[in-house]
Design a protein around this motif. Structure first.
Motif, PDB file in Angstrom:
ATOM      1  N   LEU A  62     -47.983  -5.140  79.228  1.00 38.32           N
ATOM      2  CA  LEU A  62     -47.674  -4.147  79.951  1.00 38.32           C
ATOM      3  C   LEU A  62     -46.305  -3.738  79.974  1.00 38.32           C
ATOM      4  CD1 LEU A  62     -49.671  -5.176  83.314  1.00 38.32           C
ATOM      5  CD2 LEU A  62     -50.486  -3.455  81.652  1.00 38.32           C
ATOM      6  N   ARG A  63     -45.449  -4.769  79.706  1.00 37.74           N
ATOM      7  CA  ARG A  63     -43.980  -4.130  79.580  1.00 37.74           C
ATOM      8  C   ARG A  63     -43.805  -3.551  78.293  1.00 37.74           C
ATOM      9  NH1 ARG A  63     -38.520  -3.561  81.469  1.00 37.74           N
ATOM     10  NH2 ARG A  63     -37.170  -4.318  79.659  1.00 37.74           N
ATOM     11  N   GLU A  64     -44.369  -4.103  77.161  1.00 35.39           N
ATOM     12  CA  GLU A  64     -43.876  -3.577  75.904  1.00 35.39           C
ATOM     13  C   GLU A  64     -44.882  -2.481  75.278  1.00 35.39           C
ATOM     14  OE1 GLU A  64     -41.228  -4.363  74.392  1.00 35.39           O
ATOM     15  OE2 GLU A  64     -40.614  -5.885  76.154  1.00 35.39           O
ATOM     16  N   VAL A  66     -48.250  -1.098  76.322  1.00 37.09           N
ATOM     17  CA  VAL A  66     -49.596  -0.582  77.098  1.00 37.09           C
ATOM     18  C   VAL A  66     -48.755   0.673  77.674  1.00 37.09           C
ATOM     19  CG1 VAL A  66     -51.320  -0.572  78.854  1.00 37.09           C
ATOM     20  CG2 VAL A  66     -50.664  -2.641  77.476  1.00 37.09           C
ATOM     21  N   THR A  70     -52.291   0.213  85.589  1.00 39.12           N
ATOM     22  CA  THR A  70     -51.653  -0.160  87.000  1.00 39.12           C
ATOM     23  C   THR A  70     -52.610  -1.399  87.403  1.00 39.12           C
ATOM     24  OG1 THR A  70     -53.375   1.082  88.107  1.00 39.12           O
ATOM     25  CG2 THR A  70     -51.159   2.152  87.913  1.00 39.12           C
ATOM     26  N   THR A  86     -47.005   0.467  84.721  1.00 37.59           N
ATOM     27  CA  THR A  86     -46.156   0.424  83.492  1.00 37.59           C
ATOM     28  C   THR A  86     -45.088   1.285  83.618  1.00 37.59           C
ATOM     29  OG1 THR A  86     -47.887   1.887  82.444  1.00 37.59           O
ATOM     30  CG2 THR A  86     -48.083  -0.263  82.088  1.00 37.59           C
ATOM     31  N   VAL A  87     -45.126   2.492  83.958  1.00 41.97           N
ATOM     32  CA  VAL A  87     -44.134   3.631  83.769  1.00 41.97           C
ATOM     33  C   VAL A  87     -44.298   4.194  85.120  1.00 41.97           C
ATOM     34  CG1 VAL A  87     -42.992   5.653  82.778  1.00 41.97           C
ATOM     35  CG2 VAL A  87     -44.079   3.758  81.380  1.00 41.97           C
ATOM     36  N   LEU A 106     -42.516  -1.500  85.365  1.00 47.90           N
ATOM     37  CA  LEU A 106     -42.219  -2.427  84.723  1.00 47.90           C
ATOM     38  C   LEU A 106     -41.356  -2.262  83.513  1.00 47.90           C
ATOM     39  CD1 LEU A 106     -42.725  -5.473  84.131  1.00 47.90           C
ATOM     40  CD2 LEU A 106     -44.950  -4.888  83.288  1.00 47.90           C
ATOM     41  N   GLN A 107     -41.858  -0.994  82.878  1.00 46.06           N
ATOM     42  CA  GLN A 107     -40.979  -0.583  81.842  1.00 46.06           C
ATOM     43  C   GLN A 107     -39.769   0.290  82.009  1.00 46.06           C
ATOM     44  OE1 GLN A 107     -43.673   1.508  78.963  1.00 46.06           O
ATOM     45  NE2 GLN A 107     -45.069   0.013  79.251  1.00 46.06           N
ATOM     46  N   PRO A 161     -55.691  -5.234  84.444  1.00 46.12           N
ATOM     47  CA  PRO A 161     -55.108  -4.034  84.707  1.00 46.12           C
ATOM     48  C   PRO A 161     -56.139  -2.959  84.429  1.00 46.12           C
ATOM     49  CG  PRO A 161     -53.781  -5.347  83.300  1.00 46.12           C
ATOM     50  CD  PRO A 161     -54.928  -6.082  83.429  1.00 46.12           C
ATOM     51  N   LEU A 163     -56.363   0.798  83.055  1.00 45.51           N
ATOM     52  CA  LEU A 163     -55.832   1.547  82.100  1.00 45.51           C
ATOM     53  C   LEU A 163     -56.304   2.917  82.428  1.00 45.51           C
ATOM     54  CD1 LEU A 163     -55.459  -1.173  80.545  1.00 45.51           C
ATOM     55  CD2 LEU A 163     -55.508   0.014  78.240  1.00 45.51           C
TER      56      LEU A 163
END
Length: 316
Positions: A62-64, A66, A70, A86-87, A106-107, A161, A163
């Motif tokens: 999720l950090r890198e 995706v 949520t 994620t954003v 997260l991002q 999560p 998507l």
């Protein structure tokens, strides 16, 4: 739950970080000019920030890579439900939507050497924030340090999560975005690559991504790097390091202390069609992991391992 400090969970500041590469803290500076310098930030760089959480691999995905997802966070206490995203709009670290739904992002750019600690601070902010408030960047401790994610989440909880095809979930139902939020929403939607979670027994944190000219499978693995590469080398020598027809092993990258192997896929096939091949590959990989524990790798496998290692890059 016992408290643990960032220092106790941290690797040495230089572990796995090339001094000439961007600092993992997200500052944009080279590591040697940031956390790697004598006068750099005073906190300790944590190379594997999500270690100890059952959801470690999922959090890295999720950090890198995706784009839009949520998931409700399994907090061990607290009166407010917090959703990890994620954003968020304008890359915010936290947000309480107009309907009262609280999010943490997260991002985001981090201000310390420990993403886990920064996320815990964002959660602390979200628990007390008012409707409509946003947290642009996580700041320093406010005197009520919540610790790290490992201290405030159920460490045994798995994350599944949800998507999303776009970022419409940023807004409460029946609300239309305006101004900067509308522009941010438009930009974010235009950057989304179609992504799907590969759902199969024994397969976790594996994602199909349509990159345009081809599709990929990105699979965050929980094993220590050396053991994983030995097992992958054994499969490579046997010609078994793929997902069958229409696939090939492309390489891997390191992210937050773990290895993420990547396969190129035939994009004409639906993402769900790779579930069976991924399950089969997962079983072969587990067998290979067990076998390299019992029987050392051969010279041919050692050469294959170095070839696999040479196709790696480090993100964080």
């Amino acid at each position: 739950m016992a408290k643990r400090t960032a220092v106790k969970n941290a690797a040495k500041p230089t572990d796995g970080v090339n001094p000439r590469q961007p600092c993992p803290c997200g500052s944009g500076k080279r590591y040697k000019a940031c956390h790697g310098s004598e006068g750099g930030p005073g906190d300790v760089m944590v190379s594997r920030p999500f270690e100890g959480l059952a959801s470690e691999c999922e959090l890295i995905a999720l950090r890198e890579f995706v784009p839009a997802a949520t998931v409700k966070l399994p907090l061990v206490k607290g009166d407010r439900e917090i959703t990890l995203a994620t954003v968020l709009p304008m890359a915010a670290a936290g947000l309480v939507r107009g309907d009262g739904t609280a999010f943490v992002g997260l991002q985001v750019q981090i201000r310390s050497g420990d993403i886990s600690r920064d996320l815990a601070r964002a959660i602390q902010w979200a628990e007390a924030a008012e409707v409509g408030e946003a947290l642009s960047v996580v700041g320093p401790d406010n005197g009520e340090n919540p610790g790290r994610l490992q201290d405030i989440l159920d460490v045994d909880a798995e994350l599944s999560p949800e998507l999303h095809d776009d970022f419409a979930w940023w807004m409460p139902p029946d609300n239309q975005p305006t101004g900067e939020v509308a522009l941010s929403l438009e930009r974010a939607n235009s950057a989304i690559l179609p992504t799907a979670r590969v759902d199969a027994p024994g397969v976790k944190a594996a994602y199909w991504v349509d990159a345009g000219d081809k599709a990929h499978l990105r699979w965050v693995r929980p094993e220590a790097e050396e053991k994983l590469l030995n097992a992958m080398a054994r499969l490579h020598v046997r010609g078994e390091l793929d997902l069958g027809e229409g696939s090939r092993y492309a390489g891997s990258f390191r992210a937050h202390g773990l290895v993420v192997p990547v396969w190129d896929l035939d994009r004409e096939l639906h993402s769900s069609e790779w579930a069976g091949p991924a399950e089969a590959l997962g079983k072969r990989l587990l067998d290979a992991l067990a076998s390299v524990e019992a029987e050392p790798i051969t010279d041919a496998e050692r050469r294959a391992r170095e070839g696999l290692r040479g196709r790696q890059i480090t993100l964080r």
